[in-house]
Structure formats: structure tokens, C-alpha cells
Design an enzyme around this catalytic site. Structure first.
Site, PDB file in Angstrom:
ATOM      1  N   TRP A 181       0.855  -1.189   0.000  1.00 43.11           N
ATOM      2  CA  TRP A 181       0.000   0.000   0.000  1.00 43.11           C
ATOM      3  C   TRP A 181       0.892   1.241   0.000  1.00 43.11           C
ATOM      4  O   TRP A 181       1.881   1.308   0.720  1.00 43.11           O
ATOM      5  CB  TRP A 181      -0.900   0.055   1.231  1.00 43.11           C
ATOM      6  CG  TRP A 181      -1.640   1.361   1.312  1.00 43.11           C
ATOM      7  CD1 TRP A 181      -2.784   1.687   0.677  1.00 43.11           C
ATOM      8  CD2 TRP A 181      -1.227   2.537   2.033  1.00 43.11           C
ATOM      9  NE1 TRP A 181      -3.140   2.994   0.954  1.00 43.11           N
ATOM     10  CE2 TRP A 181      -2.194   3.537   1.782  1.00 43.11           C
ATOM     11  CE3 TRP A 181      -0.140   2.849   2.853  1.00 43.11           C
ATOM     12  CZ2 TRP A 181      -2.112   4.823   2.333  1.00 43.11           C
ATOM     13  CZ3 TRP A 181      -0.054   4.126   3.403  1.00 43.11           C
ATOM     14  CH2 TRP A 181      -1.026   5.086   3.138  1.00 43.11           C
ATOM     15  N   GLU A 222      -3.445  -3.203  -1.879  1.00 50.27           N
ATOM     16  CA  GLU A 222      -4.466  -2.491  -1.105  1.00 50.27           C
ATOM     17  C   GLU A 222      -4.786  -1.149  -1.754  1.00 50.27           C
ATOM     18  O   GLU A 222      -3.894  -0.414  -2.167  1.00 50.27           O
ATOM     19  CB  GLU A 222      -3.990  -2.270   0.330  1.00 50.27           C
ATOM     20  CG  GLU A 222      -5.003  -1.530   1.195  1.00 50.27           C
ATOM     21  CD  GLU A 222      -4.494  -1.267   2.604  1.00 50.27           C
ATOM     22  OE1 GLU A 222      -5.281  -0.748   3.424  1.00 50.27           O
ATOM     23  OE2 GLU A 222      -3.316  -1.578   2.889  1.00 50.27           O
ATOM     24  N   ASP A 257      -9.463  -2.597   2.929  1.00 53.29           N
ATOM     25  CA  ASP A 257      -9.512  -1.954   4.240  1.00 53.29           C
ATOM     26  C   ASP A 257     -10.861  -1.250   4.302  1.00 53.29           C
ATOM     27  O   ASP A 257     -11.186  -0.441   3.438  1.00 53.29           O
ATOM     28  CB  ASP A 257      -8.355  -0.959   4.360  1.00 53.29           C
ATOM     29  CG  ASP A 257      -8.306  -0.252   5.708  1.00 53.29           C
ATOM     30  OD1 ASP A 257      -9.340   0.318   6.115  1.00 53.29           O
ATOM     31  OD2 ASP A 257      -7.230  -0.229   6.327  1.00 53.29           O
ATOM     32  N   HIS A 260     -11.182   2.460   3.523  1.00 44.49           N
ATOM     33  CA  HIS A 260     -10.616   2.987   2.284  1.00 44.49           C
ATOM     34  C   HIS A 260     -11.634   3.116   1.156  1.00 44.49           C
ATOM     35  O   HIS A 260     -11.290   2.976  -0.011  1.00 44.49           O
ATOM     36  CB  HIS A 260      -9.449   2.106   1.832  1.00 44.49           C
ATOM     37  CG  HIS A 260      -8.231   2.276   2.676  1.00 44.49           C
ATOM     38  ND1 HIS A 260      -6.998   1.775   2.312  1.00 44.49           N
ATOM     39  CD2 HIS A 260      -8.036   2.891   3.871  1.00 44.49           C
ATOM     40  CE1 HIS A 260      -6.108   2.079   3.251  1.00 44.49           C
ATOM     41  NE2 HIS A 260      -6.736   2.739   4.205  1.00 44.49           N
ATOM     42  N   HIS A 284      -8.375  -5.643   6.054  1.00 46.39           N
ATOM     43  CA  HIS A 284      -8.005  -4.837   7.217  1.00 46.39           C
ATOM     44  C   HIS A 284      -9.281  -4.296   7.830  1.00 46.39           C
ATOM     45  O   HIS A 284     -10.067  -3.630   7.149  1.00 46.39           O
ATOM     46  CB  HIS A 284      -7.094  -3.664   6.814  1.00 46.39           C
ATOM     47  CG  HIS A 284      -5.667  -4.059   6.655  1.00 46.39           C
ATOM     48  ND1 HIS A 284      -4.673  -3.149   6.365  1.00 46.39           N
ATOM     49  CD2 HIS A 284      -5.037  -5.257   6.750  1.00 46.39           C
ATOM     50  CE1 HIS A 284      -3.509  -3.761   6.289  1.00 46.39           C
ATOM     51  NE2 HIS A 284      -3.702  -5.047   6.508  1.00 46.39           N
ATOM     52  N   ASP A 292     -11.129   7.700   6.426  1.00 45.15           N
ATOM     53  CA  ASP A 292     -10.248   6.647   6.939  1.00 45.15           C
ATOM     54  C   ASP A 292      -9.546   7.130   8.204  1.00 45.15           C
ATOM     55  O   ASP A 292      -8.347   7.388   8.216  1.00 45.15           O
ATOM     56  CB  ASP A 292      -9.220   6.268   5.863  1.00 45.15           C
ATOM     57  CG  ASP A 292      -8.313   5.143   6.319  1.00 45.15           C
ATOM     58  OD1 ASP A 292      -8.760   4.295   7.106  1.00 45.15           O
ATOM     59  OD2 ASP A 292      -7.152   5.123   5.896  1.00 45.15           O
ATOM     60  N   ASP A 294      -9.308   5.542  11.142  1.00 43.62           N
ATOM     61  CA  ASP A 294      -8.652   4.482  11.912  1.00 43.62           C
ATOM     62  C   ASP A 294      -8.987   4.513  13.394  1.00 43.62           C
ATOM     63  O   ASP A 294      -8.111   4.442  14.242  1.00 43.62           O
ATOM     64  CB  ASP A 294      -7.134   4.545  11.704  1.00 43.62           C
ATOM     65  CG  ASP A 294      -6.731   4.096  10.314  1.00 43.62           C
ATOM     66  OD1 ASP A 294      -6.981   2.938   9.988  1.00 43.62           O
ATOM     67  OD2 ASP A 294      -6.177   4.908   9.549  1.00 43.62           O
TER      68      ASP A 294
END
Length: 416
Positions: A181, A222, A257, A260, A284, A292, A294
Site C-alpha cells: 500500500w 491495497e 480496508d 478505504h 483490514h 479513513d 482508523d
């Protein structure tokens, strides 16, 4: 209510709770090392800012500053989490003993030998990630850069990571998922959208020309919709990453992910769509809030739906890893909360009568399907979760956070 009673309740739905617990104990989940130190790593000056669209928020005391501190923090988190675990490393977490520093294009397996020892002692497998961010050689592009010298540096880094992944798989006796990524992209509208992607594709081709056994080293591609500083364009978009994986199925797999994508997209629906074409995928799991961001994974609707699709499609076909980083709360607690919540979501999915649901759908009995799905929501899940924690030798809910508070008082709070 006891576990015996809860098991009887699930049996009335045609679900074997003992079998669900046994199945979950065989599903590996990768725990990401970068939650413990805010994605800083050990190969560059920790005082420099993160780049490549990476950002942590907060300055909670106790961030790990050394490999020893990070390993100690991981140990605490691992003991608090039930289930089968792998470790997930970024290349920036290389450990240079005796001051033998090497730049990312020259990393070798020996720089990860301490991590192998760590995993061997705890019975862990290990996944791996090249680190295409937070480095002076980001210009700010990496694999898609028009600068041949820059691109060569990062290609060599990717090839070194193939060799390291091969070493991790061989030493630990488990496949190593190696995720490619980059945050390559532009802040504003580009004048050329094709050129960076053509260079990116050629660079990945060259990285994957390094020899490896695809059964043991599983490179992933990714995607990302956008990031900080790359709001207008990302070279590795969803269409790019998926197309690359589709045309190179013999040497890589797609990685999704769930942070994403556009805010209205859900990855849960994408899992069976991809598995209709790919033998396996990688995933992910994070928690995006508007982007994004997290955040720590919760036991929320989308996490539960993601895990339902994993179970329905076959857990052996999905390589699962966590990916979030929060510097505003206790980092060990963040690891534990996220991992435990993903385990809860998987267990909840395994306690669904999957075959019965399919049968009802295929026969057009959507009324009974709805009734079944709704009544399962009040089944005694908590008692089964407590039993799962017990058989895994991990603390149940309400019995683990004191250990984090004690560790913070005795260890984390004393770090300057």
C-alpha cells in the site's frame, strides 16, 4: 443464565455453540504493532512528522519508544485477547542491533530476527508490510514517482520485503501476508492521471518478480479512496488495485480496508462479491468516521456484518488483520478493545444458522428469514462469549481492564 442454558437456547435455533467456539479458536487474526507507538517505527527520527497520509491524533502518555517497550506492551495486550493471533509488522519496525542501521532498500531478514524470536516464543505467525511513507525518499510519491531514482529505491524496498516475508513464513511455519500500500497521490486536480498508474503497475510487477512461494508469501494490493494530502487523486484506487489483483491472480490477492472507501460504501457486501472470483482475499478491519480515521474497532453493525460474510463465505478464504491507531487513549486498551470486539463479531457470526438462512432465502420464505434473524438478536450471546474467553484462558468482560490500569500506573506513566 449459565453457559449450559445459553447453549440450549442456541440449539433451539439449530446452532451448536460448542462448535462455534471451536471454529473461532482456529481463525487467526493479525494484531498490528503500530497501534503501540503511533506508527513511528524504529528506522527514522521519531520526532519527524508522519507523512504519506498517515496521521495519529492525541498524545496519551506511554507511547512505546523502543522495540523492548513495544514488545512488553504487546505482551500485555496478547494476554487480554482470546483467540488465535498473528503479529502484523511494518518494515519500519526493523531492529538494528549493534547500531547496524540499514535504509529501507537494504533491509534484510536479520533485521527482523528479534521479532521472529518474539513470535516463536508466543506461538504467533507474522504478516508484513513494506513501509512506503514517513521517509525522506518520498518525493512525495514512491512507486508511482516520475523520478527514476526514487522509484528504484522503493522498488528495491518492496523486493527486500518479499525476501523478509519469505523468511518470516519459513521461520514461523505459517504463511505471511505481505501488503503493498502506498499513499501516492495529489492534493489537487492532477494534469495526468494515467502516467502515475502505469508507473505504479510496472513497479509492482518488478517487486513481484522477486521469487517466492505463493502458498507461503501472499502479496496483497491495497487500495484507498483518498487521504490527507492526497484528497484529489490516489494512484492506487480501488479500480486500480482490484484490476491488478484480477490480472495477476497467480501471484497476489486483493486487500480491502473498510476505511478505504466512500462513506456510503460497505465492505461487508464486497467480501462475497470478490470471493465469487478470487480463491482468497485479505481484509483490514478498522472503524472509519466520515473518512479513513482508523478509530478503534467496535462491536458495531458493520463489523458484525463483515464477520457474517466472512463466516458465510468461509473464514479460511479471508486473511483478517486489524488496522487502526489511536493516540488519544491508552494504547494497550485500544489493542484489547479492538481485538476483543472483532472476536465477538466473529463469534456472533458463527452462532448464526447459516445453512438455514440460505435455505429460507432460496425458497423465498423471507418472512421466516426475518423472524429468525431478529429473534437471534436477543439470544444469550454474552454467556457464550464468556465461555469462549474461559476456554481460551483470557479474562471475560469486566475482568481485564484493571490489568491495563495497573500496567499504566506501574509502566506506561513512567515513560517520558
Amino acid at each position: 443464565m449459565s453457559y449450559i442454558e445459553a447453549k440450549s437456547k442456541y440449539a433451539a435455533f439449530g446452532v451448536d455453540a460448542d462448535r462455534a467456539i471451536a471454529a473461532l479458536r482456529a481463525i487467526p487474526v493479525s494484531l498490528h504493532c503500530w497501534q503501540g507507538d503511533d506508527v513511528r517505527g524504529f528506522d527514522t527520527d521519531p520526532s519527524k512528522p508522519l507523512t504519506g497520509g498517515i496521521q495519529t491524533t492525541g498524545n496519551y502518555p506511554g507511547r512505546a519508544r523502543t522495540p523492548e517497550e513495544l514488545m512488553a506492551d504487546l505482551d500485555v495486550a496478547l494476554k487480554l485477547c482470546p483467540g488465535m493471533k498473528k503479529l502484523n509488522l511494518h518494515a519500519s519496525y526493523a531492529i538494528f542491533e549493534d547500531g547496524q542501521w540499514a535504509d529501507r532498500d537494504a533491509l534484510e531478514p536479520k533485521h527482523f530476527a528479534p521479532w521472529v524470536e518474539f513470535c516463536q516464543a508466543r506461538g504467533l505467525g507474522c504478516d508484513f508490510n513494506p513501509t512506503f511513507f514517513s521517509h525522506p525518499k518520498c518525493d512525495p510519491l514512491t512507486l508511482s514517482s516520475p523520478n527514476e531514482e526514487t522509484r528504484r529505491f522503493w522498488i528495491d524496498h518492496g523486493k527486500a520485503c518479499i525476501r523478509i516475508s519469505r523468511y518470516l513464513a519459513q521461520e514461523l511455519g505459517q504463511p505471511c501476508v505481505m501488503n503493498i500500500w502506498t499513499g501516492d497521490g495529489f492534493k489537487d486536480i492532477p494534469g495526468d492521471r494515467m502516467g502515475p498508474r502505469v508507473r505504479y503497475r510496472a513497479a509492482i510487477d518488478e517487486i513481484l518478480s522477486e521469487s517466492y512461494d505463493f502458498a507461503q508469501v501472499k502479496p496483497c494490493i491495497e487500495s484507498k479512496v483518498f487521504g490527507i494530502g492526497v484528497e484529489a487523486y490516489t494512484a492506487g484506487s480501488a479500480e486500480f488495485a482490484l484490476s491488478y489483483a484480477a490480472f495477476n491472480r497467480d501471484k497476489c490477492i486483493p486487500l480491502m480496508d473498510n476505511g478505504h472507501y466512500h462513506p456510503t460504501e460497505v465492505v461487508s457486501d464486497k467480501i462475497p462479491a470478490l470471493l465469487a472470483f478470487f480463491p482468497e482475499i485479505a481484509l483490514h478491519v478498522t472503524r472509519p468516521i466520515r473518512w479513513d480515521s482508523d478509530h478503534v474497532v467496535l462491536f458495531d453493525d458493520e463489523t458484525r456484518e463483515i464477520c457474517r460474510e466472512i463466516v458465510r463465505c468461509g473464514p479460511e478464504r479471508v486473511n483478517i488483520a486489524l488496522d487502526y491507531f489511536d493516540a488519544s487513549i491508552n494504547r494497550v486498551a485500544a489493542w484489547a478493545v479492538g481485538f476483543r470486539n472483532l472476536q465477538k463479531a466473529l463469534l456472533s457470526a458463527l452462532l448464526q444458522p447459516v445453512e438455514e438462512e440460505k435455505k429460507l432465502q432460496d425458497s423465498g420464505n423471507f418472512t421466516k428469514l426475518m423472524v429468525l434473524q431478529e429473534e437471534l438478536k436477543t439470544a444469550p450471546f454474552g454467556e457464550v462469549w464468556d465461555e469462549y474467553c474461559r476456554v481460551c484462558g483470557a479474562p471475560a468482560d469486566g475482568a481485564w481492564f484493571h490489568a491495563v490500569e495497573q500496567y499504566e500506573a506501574e509502566v506506561l506513566a513512567k515513560r517520558c
